[in-house]
Design a protein around this motif. Sequence first.
Motif, PDB file in Angstrom:
ATOM      1  N   LEU A  15     -28.273  -4.246 -26.788  1.00 43.63           N
ATOM      2  CA  LEU A  15     -27.103  -5.677 -27.040  1.00 43.63           C
ATOM      3  C   LEU A  15     -25.394  -5.182 -27.527  1.00 43.63           C
ATOM      4  O   LEU A  15     -26.030  -4.423 -27.954  1.00 43.63           O
ATOM      5  N   ASP A  18     -21.456  -6.737 -30.484  1.00 46.80           N
ATOM      6  CA  ASP A  18     -20.177  -8.347 -30.800  1.00 46.80           C
ATOM      7  C   ASP A  18     -21.731  -9.209 -30.543  1.00 46.80           C
ATOM      8  O   ASP A  18     -22.310 -10.291 -30.702  1.00 46.80           O
ATOM      9  N   GLU A  19     -22.555  -8.859 -29.091  1.00 51.11           N
ATOM     10  CA  GLU A  19     -23.717  -9.634 -28.961  1.00 51.11           C
ATOM     11  C   GLU A  19     -25.227  -9.022 -29.986  1.00 51.11           C
ATOM     12  O   GLU A  19     -25.690 -10.448 -29.431  1.00 51.11           O
ATOM     13  N   CYS A  20     -24.540  -8.104 -30.728  1.00 54.13           N
ATOM     14  CA  CYS A  20     -26.226  -8.162 -31.393  1.00 54.13           C
ATOM     15  C   CYS A  20     -25.595  -8.766 -32.592  1.00 54.13           C
ATOM     16  O   CYS A  20     -26.975  -9.365 -32.877  1.00 54.13           O
TER      17      CYS A  20
END
Length: 95
Positions: A15, A18-20
């Motif tokens: 990821l 930001d998604e992490c």
Amino acid sequence: GAVVQDGYGPRGLSLPPDECRAACGRTRGCNVWVSCADAKACGQQCWLKWVEVPSTAPLRGEGAHVPWSAGTCEKDKPGSVPLPSAEQLEAVRVV
């Protein structure tokens, strides 16, 4: 910190930062995230971790040459969930 979810291997998360960060926020036990978005340096790894005191997570490097991003989620730390009152504990006591 202790690994909650690997960022490498067949079950590893892949990821962007930001998604992490968002994944850590919704994953029980995660209060530190570490992400690499540089495909040449380390792929797109996302590590979800737990440390007892998130604000003391060590800084391993900084600057434009470091491909990793990291941050903390102020959750899932000792004392973050209030203990039930003595009355509540007594009400569910099995004797």
